[in-house]
Design an enzyme around this catalytic site. Structure first.
Site, PDB file in Angstrom:
ATOM      1  N   HIS A   1      12.304   8.866  12.864  1.00 44.80           N
ATOM      2  CA  HIS A   1      11.144   7.984  12.675  1.00 44.80           C
ATOM      3  C   HIS A   1       9.847   8.795  12.658  1.00 44.80           C
ATOM      4  O   HIS A   1       8.917   8.573  13.442  1.00 44.80           O
ATOM      5  CB  HIS A   1      11.083   6.924  13.769  1.00 44.80           C
ATOM      6  CG  HIS A   1      10.309   5.698  13.354  1.00 44.80           C
ATOM      7  ND1 HIS A   1      10.582   4.445  13.822  1.00 44.80           N
ATOM      8  CD2 HIS A   1       9.266   5.544  12.499  1.00 44.80           C
ATOM      9  CE1 HIS A   1       9.744   3.568  13.292  1.00 44.80           C
ATOM     10  NE2 HIS A   1       8.930   4.223  12.469  1.00 44.80           N
TER      11      HIS A   1
ATOM     12  N   GLU B   1      16.302   2.025  18.031  1.00 39.95           N
ATOM     13  CA  GLU B   1      15.726   3.344  18.256  1.00 39.95           C
ATOM     14  C   GLU B   1      15.255   3.447  19.709  1.00 39.95           C
ATOM     15  O   GLU B   1      14.856   2.442  20.293  1.00 39.95           O
ATOM     16  CB  GLU B   1      14.540   3.584  17.311  1.00 39.95           C
ATOM     17  CG  GLU B   1      14.911   3.568  15.848  1.00 39.95           C
ATOM     18  CD  GLU B   1      13.693   3.749  14.929  1.00 39.95           C
ATOM     19  OE1 GLU B   1      12.574   3.918  15.458  1.00 39.95           O
ATOM     20  OE2 GLU B   1      13.854   3.718  13.698  1.00 39.95           O
TER      21      GLU B   1
ATOM     22  N   ALA C   1      10.986   2.573   6.032  1.00 38.05           N
ATOM     23  CA  ALA C   1      10.280   1.327   6.342  1.00 38.05           C
ATOM     24  C   ALA C   1      10.788   0.715   7.643  1.00 38.05           C
ATOM     25  O   ALA C   1      10.167   0.866   8.691  1.00 38.05           O
ATOM     26  CB  ALA C   1      10.431   0.350   5.176  1.00 38.05           C
ATOM     27  N   ARG C   2      11.919   0.003   7.581  1.00 39.46           N
ATOM     28  CA  ARG C   2      12.476  -0.672   8.745  1.00 39.46           C
ATOM     29  C   ARG C   2      13.989  -0.479   8.736  1.00 39.46           C
ATOM     30  O   ARG C   2      14.644  -0.707   7.710  1.00 39.46           O
ATOM     31  CB  ARG C   2      12.173  -2.176   8.728  1.00 39.46           C
ATOM     32  CG  ARG C   2      10.711  -2.547   8.536  1.00 39.46           C
ATOM     33  CD  ARG C   2       9.862  -2.271   9.768  1.00 39.46           C
ATOM     34  NE  ARG C   2       8.544  -2.882   9.669  1.00 39.46           N
ATOM     35  CZ  ARG C   2       7.511  -2.359   9.017  1.00 39.46           C
ATOM     36  NH1 ARG C   2       7.671  -1.205   8.374  1.00 39.46           N
ATOM     37  NH2 ARG C   2       6.334  -2.965   8.990  1.00 39.46           N
TER      38      ARG C   2
ATOM     39  N   ASP D   1      14.834   7.458   7.768  1.00 37.56           N
ATOM     40  CA  ASP D   1      13.884   7.804   8.822  1.00 37.56           C
ATOM     41  C   ASP D   1      13.858   6.748   9.920  1.00 37.56           C
ATOM     42  O   ASP D   1      13.303   6.978  10.982  1.00 37.56           O
ATOM     43  CB  ASP D   1      12.478   7.963   8.219  1.00 37.56           C
ATOM     44  CG  ASP D   1      11.445   8.383   9.248  1.00 37.56           C
ATOM     45  OD1 ASP D   1      11.693   9.397   9.939  1.00 37.56           O
ATOM     46  OD2 ASP D   1      10.402   7.707   9.369  1.00 37.56           O
TER      47      ASP D   1
ATOM     48  N   ARG E   1       0.820  -1.215   0.000  1.00 39.62           N
ATOM     49  CA  ARG E   1       0.000   0.000   0.000  1.00 39.62           C
ATOM     50  C   ARG E   1       0.852   1.262   0.000  1.00 39.62           C
ATOM     51  O   ARG E   1       0.600   2.194  -0.782  1.00 39.62           O
ATOM     52  CB  ARG E   1      -0.916  -0.020   1.229  1.00 39.62           C
ATOM     53  CG  ARG E   1      -1.887   1.141   1.299  1.00 39.62           C
ATOM     54  CD  ARG E   1      -2.965   1.016   0.247  1.00 39.62           C
ATOM     55  NE  ARG E   1      -3.941   2.087   0.346  1.00 39.62           N
ATOM     56  CZ  ARG E   1      -4.309   2.861  -0.674  1.00 39.62           C
ATOM     57  NH1 ARG E   1      -3.773   2.690  -1.857  1.00 39.62           N
ATOM     58  NH2 ARG E   1      -5.209   3.788  -0.520  1.00 39.62           N
TER      59      ARG E   1
ATOM     60  N   ALA F   1       5.193   8.067  10.404  1.00 38.63           N
ATOM     61  CA  ALA F   1       3.771   7.988  10.775  1.00 38.63           C
ATOM     62  C   ALA F   1       3.349   9.151  11.649  1.00 38.63           C
ATOM     63  O   ALA F   1       2.253   9.136  12.203  1.00 38.63           O
ATOM     64  CB  ALA F   1       3.501   6.679  11.504  1.00 38.63           C
TER      65      ALA F   1
ATOM     66  N   ASP G   1       8.123  -6.579  -6.348  1.00 36.00           N
ATOM     67  CA  ASP G   1       7.426  -7.243  -5.251  1.00 36.00           C
ATOM     68  C   ASP G   1       6.755  -8.475  -5.844  1.00 36.00           C
ATOM     69  O   ASP G   1       5.778  -8.355  -6.584  1.00 36.00           O
ATOM     70  CB  ASP G   1       6.381  -6.316  -4.625  1.00 36.00           C
ATOM     71  CG  ASP G   1       5.826  -6.872  -3.313  1.00 36.00           C
ATOM     72  OD1 ASP G   1       5.668  -8.107  -3.214  1.00 36.00           O
ATOM     73  OD2 ASP G   1       5.550  -6.076  -2.393  1.00 36.00           O
TER      74      ASP G   1
END
Length: 533
Positions: A278, A260, A230-231, A255, A149, A281, A169
């Site tokens: 981060h 963290e 993302a990660r 980010d 998404r 979001a 993907d």
């Protein structure tokens, strides 16, 4: 009156929604609120990430019927304990996807035009126009690794800047790429070879950890710019640092980080690296949206509505679940096996055939369980029994279920076929005995019968003397203990054609991938996979 506790601060819209239905208390603005002592007073609980809803706390929550998590993850909730007590646990999985995509675009633009560096220089009294001259996005290729998404939203926005989008993907249908006007990469190497910018939107799994390492970066275009919203563990920091030093990577925008919070890092302070703490979001809208969506789910759970994002609610009658329950883990295993064996560059269609008396029940949980096997661990979103169909739909994966009340030779059968382009692989299974043990009956076109264990390996090879012994020897040398094995073979080939066999080996520990790779590379072997179910 039904009582709901909002343990952590959420947007006013979520609290207002709850108050239209229930008596609401807010613990976050009450001094010394003792959650453990008072949790038994509430029918509903709404939390964010700080509140730990442990099994002990759930044991004290004698009236609790619903927990709403204002965010995506539910790691801070003991979901099995809640399920055992019949408590609905729901999250807000779509609350931050727009925010994460927009932050990716913010970093993409900042990386292209050196915005943070130029700002820092100017406020320090330095007018450095030539030093911080950047590049245009128009005409550049953006490589997206992970096309869920968020990746799809990034693609839509980047296209507006005139970028060419190339995405990889294997768990997205080829048709979905076409719908979005995005070029489909057959593998990640195609991304490395063509992309001017690479953005990561992969899940964090054992397979993806360290995805962007020295080997991957060496395949990239000189001067490539890398983004990660993302990660943190998707990138090997030391390898990225070396690539930045050599000039192989022209810049990076990060980010997220391996651990963290972090304020000291080898990449901090470099002119060609942009970092944010981060924030993917973190917007007022996302926070408000998460709180409102979680509140909606609590309202639905406590008023008899449809809980659409529950992570632990089977929407099926108890009598159907009693019959179908043993087949749920079987379907998940078959889905994972089929998608592994097809080994395509996309998943276009998943077909689930249910035969026997199970076909007379409400079989939706079996289709969902199959999708979990196909998708779990391969998407940036956490996939569960509630959102699996929606995740498949947004990735363009067609799901077809068929049912037949008769099953030849067996009381019940499940057939799962995964199609990728012109390739298709079918696996077949059933359950046996009072303990409903999972059995695999067909794979790679061969029939056999083997009880499925957690760990297995499957090989396809020329059917000639000594092949089974070679597998046993290789596993023994690697210290892998074989639990059971079964062989299927074809004898209907034309005269002179090499006969083919398939061997499934179950083991008491995961089979190292290099052991499988060594077997496949040896004489007479055609393919092989190690799988943990």
């Amino acid at each position: 009156m039904t009582r709901v506790l909002v343990a952590e601060k959420i947007g006013a819209s979520g609290i207002d929604l709850l108050r239209r239905h229930f008596d609401v208390d807010t613990a976050f603005d009450a001094d010394g609120f003792d959650l453990e002592a008072r949790i038994g007073d509430y029918d509903g609980l709404l939390i964010r990430s700080a509140t730990q809803v442990t099994a002990d706390l759930i044991g004290r929550a004698t009236n609790l019927k619903a927990i709403g998590r204002a965010g995506v993850g539910v790691d801070n909730v003991d979901v099995p304990a809640a399920t055992k007590r019949g408590i609905v646990v729901a999250n807000a999985p779509e609350s931050n996807v727009v925010t994460a995509a927009e932050h990716t675009m913010a970093l993409l633009l900042a990386l292209a035009r050196n915005v943070p560096q130029a700002h820092a220089a100017l406020v320090q009294g330095k007018w450095e126009r030539s030093k911080w001259s950047g590049v245009e996005l128009d005409g550049k290729t953006l490589g997206i690794l992970g096309f869920g998404r968020i990746g799809q939203l990034v693609a839509q926005r980047a296209r507006a800047f005139g970028m060419r989008i190339l995405a990889y993907d294997p768990f997205v249908s080829a048709e979905r790429y076409k719908e979005l006007g995005v070029a489909k990469a057959e593998d990640s190497d195609a991304i490395y070879a063509e992309a001017d910018f690479i953005t990561l939107h992969l899940p964090k799994t054992p397979e993806t950890e360290g995805w962007l390492d020295a080997e991957a970066l060496a395949k990239c275009k000189d001067g490539v710019r890398v983004l990660n919203v993302a990660r943190g563990p998707l990138i090997v920091d030391a390898d990225l640092e070396a690539a930045l030093d050599s000039g192989k990577v022209g810049g990076a925008a990060l980010d997220v980080f391996r651990s963290e919070p972090v304020t000291e890092h080898p990449l901090f302070g470099r002119d060609n690296v942009i970092v944010t703490p981060h924030l993917g979001a973190s917007t007022a809208e996302a926070t408000d949206r998460a709180g409102f969506q979680a509140a909606e789910q609590v309202v639905a759970a406590l008023t008899g509505g449809a809980v659409t994002t529950a992570v632990n609610v089977p929407a099926i009658k108890a009598e159907d679940l009693e019959v179908l329950g043993p087949y749920v883990p079987l379907c998940t295993a078959l889905g994972r096996l089929a998608v592994t064996l097809v080994a395509g560059s996309s998943v276009d269609r998943v077909e689930v055939e249910l035969l026997g008396r199970i076909a007379d029940r409400d079989t939706r949980p079996l289709g969902t369980a199959t999708l979990l096997g196909v998708l779990q661990g391969h998407t940036e979103e956490d996939v569960n029994v509630v959102n699996a169909p929606a995740v498949a739909e947004e990735r363009g994966i067609q799901v077809v279920e068929s049912r037949n009340s008769s099953a030849r030779d067996f009381e019940n059968l499940v057939r799962v076929t995964v199609r990728s382009g012109d390739r298709a692989e079918r696996v077949v299974g059933t359950t046996f005995g009072r303990r409903n043990r999972r059995h695999l009956l067909e794979a790679w076109g061969q029939r056999f019968d083997v009880q499925l264990e957690e760990h297995l390996a499957i090989f396809r090879y020329e059917d000639r003397p000594g092949m089974i012994g070679r597998i046993g020897t290789a596993f023994g040398e690697a210290g892998v203990n074989i639990v059971s094995a079964a062989v299927g073979r074809r004898d209907d080939l034309a005269d002179g054609a090499p006969h083919e066999a398939v061997m499934v080996v179950t083991t008491d520990a995961a089979v190292p991938r290099d052991v499988v790779a060594g077997m496949v590379a040896s004489d007479g072997f055609q393919d092989g996979h190690a799988i943990t179910l």
